[in-house]
Every structure is written in C-alpha cells, then in structure tokens.
Design a protein around this motif. Sequence first.
Motif, PDB file in Angstrom:
ATOM      1  N   HIS A   1       0.834  -1.215   0.000  1.00 43.13           N
ATOM      2  CA  HIS A   1       0.000   0.000   0.000  1.00 43.13           C
ATOM      3  C   HIS A   1       0.865   1.261   0.000  1.00 43.13           C
ATOM      4  O   HIS A   1       0.539   2.239  -0.673  1.00 43.13           O
ATOM      5  CB  HIS A   1      -0.906   0.031   1.241  1.00 43.13           C
ATOM      6  CG  HIS A   1      -2.014  -0.975   1.222  1.00 43.13           C
ATOM      7  ND1 HIS A   1      -2.432  -1.614   0.075  1.00 43.13           N
ATOM      8  CD2 HIS A   1      -2.822  -1.432   2.206  1.00 43.13           C
ATOM      9  CE1 HIS A   1      -3.423  -2.438   0.371  1.00 43.13           C
ATOM     10  NE2 HIS A   1      -3.676  -2.340   1.649  1.00 43.13           N
TER      11      HIS A   1
ATOM     12  N   PHE B   1      -0.336  13.977  13.034  1.00 39.56           N
ATOM     13  CA  PHE B   1      -1.604  14.718  13.017  1.00 39.56           C
ATOM     14  C   PHE B   1      -1.406  16.150  13.495  1.00 39.56           C
ATOM     15  O   PHE B   1      -2.083  17.067  13.026  1.00 39.56           O
ATOM     16  CB  PHE B   1      -2.663  13.993  13.857  1.00 39.56           C
ATOM     17  CG  PHE B   1      -3.191  12.757  13.176  1.00 39.56           C
ATOM     18  CD1 PHE B   1      -3.804  12.861  11.937  1.00 39.56           C
ATOM     19  CD2 PHE B   1      -3.047  11.506  13.733  1.00 39.56           C
ATOM     20  CE1 PHE B   1      -4.276  11.731  11.272  1.00 39.56           C
ATOM     21  CE2 PHE B   1      -3.515  10.374  13.089  1.00 39.56           C
ATOM     22  CZ  PHE B   1      -4.124  10.485  11.857  1.00 39.56           C
TER      23      PHE B   1
ATOM     24  N   LEU C   1      -0.370  17.909  10.414  1.00 39.90           N
ATOM     25  CA  LEU C   1      -1.481  18.008   9.443  1.00 39.90           C
ATOM     26  C   LEU C   1      -2.525  19.028   9.891  1.00 39.90           C
ATOM     27  O   LEU C   1      -3.154  19.694   9.062  1.00 39.90           O
ATOM     28  CB  LEU C   1      -2.168  16.643   9.268  1.00 39.90           C
ATOM     29  CG  LEU C   1      -1.369  15.525   8.599  1.00 39.90           C
ATOM     30  CD1 LEU C   1      -2.203  14.257   8.536  1.00 39.90           C
ATOM     31  CD2 LEU C   1      -0.939  15.933   7.198  1.00 39.90           C
ATOM     32  N   LEU C   2      -2.719  19.123  11.197  1.00 39.02           N
ATOM     33  CA  LEU C   2      -3.801  19.978  11.723  1.00 39.02           C
ATOM     34  C   LEU C   2      -3.288  21.349  12.146  1.00 39.02           C
ATOM     35  O   LEU C   2      -4.060  22.162  12.664  1.00 39.02           O
ATOM     36  CB  LEU C   2      -4.486  19.279  12.900  1.00 39.02           C
ATOM     37  CG  LEU C   2      -5.183  17.964  12.517  1.00 39.02           C
ATOM     38  CD1 LEU C   2      -5.722  17.264  13.748  1.00 39.02           C
ATOM     39  CD2 LEU C   2      -6.305  18.234  11.515  1.00 39.02           C
TER      40      LEU C   2
ATOM     41  N   GLY D   1      -3.094  21.433   1.547  1.00 38.13           N
ATOM     42  CA  GLY D   1      -4.452  21.087   1.151  1.00 38.13           C
ATOM     43  C   GLY D   1      -4.857  19.683   1.535  1.00 38.13           C
ATOM     44  O   GLY D   1      -4.103  18.935   2.173  1.00 38.13           O
ATOM     45  N   VAL D   2      -6.058  19.331   1.111  1.00 45.08           N
ATOM     46  CA  VAL D   2      -6.709  18.113   1.590  1.00 45.08           C
ATOM     47  C   VAL D   2      -6.102  16.852   0.980  1.00 45.08           C
ATOM     48  O   VAL D   2      -5.920  15.847   1.664  1.00 45.08           O
ATOM     49  CB  VAL D   2      -8.236  18.201   1.284  1.00 45.08           C
ATOM     50  CG1 VAL D   2      -8.902  16.860   1.497  1.00 45.08           C
ATOM     51  CG2 VAL D   2      -8.887  19.257   2.167  1.00 45.08           C
ATOM     52  N   GLU D   3      -5.750  16.879  -0.316  1.00 43.16           N
ATOM     53  CA  GLU D   3      -5.283  15.654  -0.975  1.00 43.16           C
ATOM     54  C   GLU D   3      -4.013  15.114  -0.308  1.00 43.16           C
ATOM     55  O   GLU D   3      -3.909  13.913  -0.023  1.00 43.16           O
ATOM     56  CB  GLU D   3      -5.021  15.914  -2.456  1.00 43.16           C
ATOM     57  CG  GLU D   3      -4.606  14.644  -3.197  1.00 43.16           C
ATOM     58  CD  GLU D   3      -4.741  14.778  -4.702  1.00 43.16           C
ATOM     59  OE1 GLU D   3      -4.661  15.920  -5.210  1.00 43.16           O
ATOM     60  OE2 GLU D   3      -4.928  13.747  -5.368  1.00 43.16           O
TER      61      GLU D   3
ATOM     62  N   ALA E   1      -3.047  15.756   2.686  1.00 45.30           N
ATOM     63  CA  ALA E   1      -3.405  15.333   4.056  1.00 45.30           C
ATOM     64  C   ALA E   1      -4.015  13.936   4.046  1.00 45.30           C
ATOM     65  O   ALA E   1      -3.746  13.115   4.941  1.00 45.30           O
ATOM     66  CB  ALA E   1      -4.369  16.335   4.684  1.00 45.30           C
ATOM     67  N   ILE E   2      -4.836  13.652   3.039  1.00 45.84           N
ATOM     68  CA  ILE E   2      -5.443  12.307   2.925  1.00 45.84           C
ATOM     69  C   ILE E   2      -4.354  11.251   2.712  1.00 45.84           C
ATOM     70  O   ILE E   2      -4.332  10.211   3.378  1.00 45.84           O
ATOM     71  CB  ILE E   2      -6.471  12.270   1.768  1.00 45.84           C
ATOM     72  CG1 ILE E   2      -7.701  13.103   2.137  1.00 45.84           C
ATOM     73  CG2 ILE E   2      -6.855  10.837   1.416  1.00 45.84           C
ATOM     74  CD1 ILE E   2      -8.713  13.249   1.016  1.00 45.84           C
TER      75      ILE E   2
ATOM     76  N   THR F   1      -2.510  10.751   5.920  1.00 43.76           N
ATOM     77  CA  THR F   1      -3.333  10.030   6.898  1.00 43.76           C
ATOM     78  C   THR F   1      -3.279   8.529   6.643  1.00 43.76           C
ATOM     79  O   THR F   1      -3.083   7.722   7.562  1.00 43.76           O
ATOM     80  CB  THR F   1      -4.793  10.516   6.821  1.00 43.76           C
ATOM     81  OG1 THR F   1      -4.821  11.915   7.114  1.00 43.76           O
ATOM     82  CG2 THR F   1      -5.683   9.766   7.789  1.00 43.76           C
ATOM     83  N   LEU F   2      -3.452   8.160   5.369  1.00 43.85           N
ATOM     84  CA  LEU F   2      -3.444   6.733   5.037  1.00 43.85           C
ATOM     85  C   LEU F   2      -2.041   6.139   5.217  1.00 43.85           C
ATOM     86  O   LEU F   2      -1.888   5.036   5.763  1.00 43.85           O
ATOM     87  CB  LEU F   2      -3.945   6.512   3.609  1.00 43.85           C
ATOM     88  CG  LEU F   2      -5.454   6.799   3.434  1.00 43.85           C
ATOM     89  CD1 LEU F   2      -5.847   6.731   1.960  1.00 43.85           C
ATOM     90  CD2 LEU F   2      -6.297   5.808   4.250  1.00 43.85           C
TER      91      LEU F   2
ATOM     92  N   ARG G   1      -1.418   5.478   8.758  1.00 39.08           N
ATOM     93  CA  ARG G   1      -2.142   4.273   9.174  1.00 39.08           C
ATOM     94  C   ARG G   1      -1.405   3.009   8.714  1.00 39.08           C
ATOM     95  O   ARG G   1      -1.359   2.016   9.439  1.00 39.08           O
ATOM     96  CB  ARG G   1      -3.550   4.319   8.587  1.00 39.08           C
ATOM     97  CG  ARG G   1      -4.402   3.146   8.957  1.00 39.08           C
ATOM     98  CD  ARG G   1      -5.634   3.505   9.748  1.00 39.08           C
ATOM     99  NE  ARG G   1      -6.279   2.298  10.226  1.00 39.08           N
ATOM    100  CZ  ARG G   1      -6.396   1.962  11.503  1.00 39.08           C
ATOM    101  NH1 ARG G   1      -5.958   2.746  12.449  1.00 39.08           N
ATOM    102  NH2 ARG G   1      -6.982   0.832  11.845  1.00 39.08           N
ATOM    103  N   PHE G   2      -0.835   3.003   7.506  1.00 36.55           N
ATOM    104  CA  PHE G   2      -0.141   1.811   7.004  1.00 36.55           C
ATOM    105  C   PHE G   2       1.070   1.470   7.891  1.00 36.55           C
ATOM    106  O   PHE G   2       1.272   0.309   8.268  1.00 36.55           O
ATOM    107  CB  PHE G   2       0.311   2.001   5.552  1.00 36.55           C
ATOM    108  CG  PHE G   2      -0.818   2.264   4.579  1.00 36.55           C
ATOM    109  CD1 PHE G   2      -2.102   1.764   4.809  1.00 36.55           C
ATOM    110  CD2 PHE G   2      -0.611   3.025   3.427  1.00 36.55           C
ATOM    111  CE1 PHE G   2      -3.149   2.017   3.905  1.00 36.55           C
ATOM    112  CE2 PHE G   2      -1.651   3.278   2.531  1.00 36.55           C
ATOM    113  CZ  PHE G   2      -2.911   2.779   2.767  1.00 36.55           C
TER     114      PHE G   2
ATOM    115  N   ARG H   1      -0.209   0.258  11.350  1.00 38.65           N
ATOM    116  CA  ARG H   1      -0.740  -1.110  11.314  1.00 38.65           C
ATOM    117  C   ARG H   1       0.383  -2.141  11.133  1.00 38.65           C
ATOM    118  O   ARG H   1       0.321  -3.236  11.685  1.00 38.65           O
ATOM    119  CB  ARG H   1      -1.779  -1.270  10.180  1.00 38.65           C
ATOM    120  CG  ARG H   1      -3.080  -0.514  10.400  1.00 38.65           C
ATOM    121  CD  ARG H   1      -3.889  -1.047  11.576  1.00 38.65           C
ATOM    122  NE  ARG H   1      -4.226  -2.444  11.415  1.00 38.65           N
ATOM    123  CZ  ARG H   1      -4.416  -3.308  12.412  1.00 38.65           C
ATOM    124  NH1 ARG H   1      -4.291  -2.904  13.660  1.00 38.65           N
ATOM    125  NH2 ARG H   1      -4.720  -4.553  12.176  1.00 38.65           N
TER     126      ARG H   1
END
Lengths: 213, 213
Positions: A99, A165, A168-169, A176-178, A180-181, A184-185, A188-189, A192
């Motif tokens: 991923h 975070f 990011l915050l 921008g948002v893209e 940040a998305i 975020t992912l 998470r990878f 995990r």
Amino acid sequence: MREEFRADLQIVSQLLVDMAEGVRAAMRQATTALLTADRPAAERVVEGDAEIDDRYRHVEERVCDLLARQAPVASDLRAMITALHVAADLERMGDLAQHVAKTALRRHPSPAVPAELRPVFTDMAAVADRMAEKIGVVLAHPDATVAAELDSDDDPMDDLHKSLFTVLLGDDWPYGVETAIDATLLGRFYERFADHAVNVGEHVVYLITGEAS
Amino acid sequence: MREEFRADLQIVSQLLVDMAEGVRAAMRQATTALLTADRPAAERVVEGDAEIDDRYRHVEERVCDLLARQAPVASDLRAMITALHVAADLERMGDLAQHVAKTALRRHPSPAVPAELRPVFTDMAAVADRMAEKIGVVLAHPDATVAAELDSDDDPMDDLHKSLFTVLLGDDWPYGVETAIDATLLGRFYERFADHAVNVGEHVVYLITGEAS
C-alpha cells in the motif's frame, strides 16, 4: 516420528523467518520509493508481494500437512497454531508495504510526502524496520523476553502517529486536503505494520510461555 | 468419535454465527453513533468489543481442543483451519466497528460526519450491513454460491469509497483538513470491514469446494 516432527517444524520456522525478512525488505523499499519518488523500487514491492503470499500459502500447506500426518498435541500443537497466526500477520505486513508503494506510484513523479512530513515518515519507517528486524530474530531464536519487547517498541510509533496529526492539523498546513489524505493513510499503514509486529511478538510469547501477554 | 466431532463442530459453527451477529450489530450501532452523535450507542460498541474478543478466544480454544482430542484429517481438518481464519476476520471486523464508534466519541457532541458526507456513509454502512448479514447466513448454512457472492457484494463499497474521495477533493470542500482526515479513516474502516467479509466468503468457499476462489 518425533524427530521427523522437529525437522518439519524447522522447515515451517524457516519459512516464517524468510517471510519476516521479505516483509522487512518490502517496507524498506516502499519507504525508499515514497521518500525519493523511486518508481522502480515501488514496482518491485508491488510485484514482490506475490512471493510473500506464496510463502504464506506454503506455511499453511505445511502446517495442515503436519496436523494431518502427525496429530501433534500440547506445545507442538501450539507451535502449529502459532505458525498460522504469525504467517497471517506477516502476509498482512506485506500488503501494507505494498500500500505504501502504491501510494508512491499514484503520485509519481511528484513526491507523495511533502518536505515537512519527511522527518516523521523517516522515523516511522525506522521504527517499523527495527520491529521487522526483531521479528526475524525472535522467529529464528524464540525468546519470550525479546518478543515481549515488541509491545513497547511500538510506543514511538504511536507518538510519531500523533505528531503526524499535529503537523497536518497545524494552522500553517499549506498542502491542502489531498496531501493530508495521503499522509493520513500512509500513517495508518506504518502504524498497522507495527501493530502486526506486536501481534507476532505476542504469539511468540504465547508459544514459549503458554500464556497470553 | 465421528458423532462427537460433528457435535463439537456444530458448537464452533454456532460460536462463529454468534460472532457474525455480534459484529453486524456492533457496526450498525457504530453507524448510528456516527450519524446521530449518539454517545451511549458509541460507548456500547466500545464496551461490547470485549465480548467479541471473548468469543474469538472460545473458538480458538475449542478448535485447539478438537485438534488435540480428535486429530481430524481431510475436510474435517479443513473445517477447523477455516474456523480459525473466519474467527480472526470477525474479530477484526469488531475492532473496525469499535474504531468507527471511537471516532464518533472523539468528536462528540459535534457530528464527526458533515451533512455532505452523510449519504455516502449511510450507503457504505448499508453495504457493510448486508455483507455482515450474508456472512451470518453462510456460516449457519454453508453455501459456496452465496459465499462467493460476497466478492461482488464488495464492489459498491469500492465505488462508494471512490465517491467519498471525489467529495473530499472537490474544489468546494468547506470543512478543512481535520474533517477530511476523519472521513478518510472512516472510509477505510468501512472498506476494511467489507474486505474481511469477502475473506470470510472465500474461506467458506474453500471449506466447501477445497479450492481457493
């Protein structure tokens, strides 16, 4: 019978060690791909995941064959069940490396991670790498103390995840948002990946002590 | 011996059906908590996860006990290994419902999901619910055709996941980075929930046909 079982168990154990080395190498390459926009490295990780999946199937087949032929009980049975769990965690760690590599590919030739986030992802990758290395060690030489360390080895990952975070915050996040998305992912990878390493440690502790940690 | 094994297998099967019903109920409640900022519902999901974990351990204990006492082979052994895999997937689905509930709690009393995203999350939750329901059906009455349907049942989830990003990345996204991060993670939780449902379907197909789908 007993010696045959030991030999078979050794083969399963070696498959798990190979898987651990494979997922460690995959996550290292995926991180390189992510931080240096290295397309060939990313492609190698994506293609290489099939080999990790193959090893997972080999472990399953070996374990099922052993259960059917040898009908192990007690600690031998526990070793078989542990091998299934560990292999499943390692297989998933390989997916997570994939991923990360796919995120790098999706943004290529742009870097998926902006300069401000390179330090945190560099540090997350370093924690992930140390944990993957330790998994290889405890699978090759089971040691409950070392395996149990993986639980606290994960603490820096959680701290890094929080600091990600915070960036990011922040009021001054300029991307921008893209972006940040993606971040975020990606966070998470890596998180995990480390969680599954903790799971492997717990399985090894259980194997040795017979007690859930 | 054979009849005893059948009876034991039936107990394991019922535990899995109970787990499937439990994770379905958990995700329904988590969605209610998310979309209506219902704090008690969210808390029930978080507290209830321990029961799902308990059932997972029961399945593991039963299966290990059965393997040790009965030394099953062929399709009986396959049923045992399948039960372990299915229980692991269901346990993880419970965790994901808990993650949704915790997101609702973190933002309470504000809603974690803004009005523009309520339709997509309502639809994702509906897909997740149908898949969880189908899992319960195929675990109670194994049927390879119905189990295999879960693979395509997941397609709308992937479409919804894409449409979520279309909203988040639209030029007119007014909610800033924090809400986008929440939505990204929530989308991932529902998507992973559905992925695990697909896994359960594949395990049931393998159990019945002896072939990986």
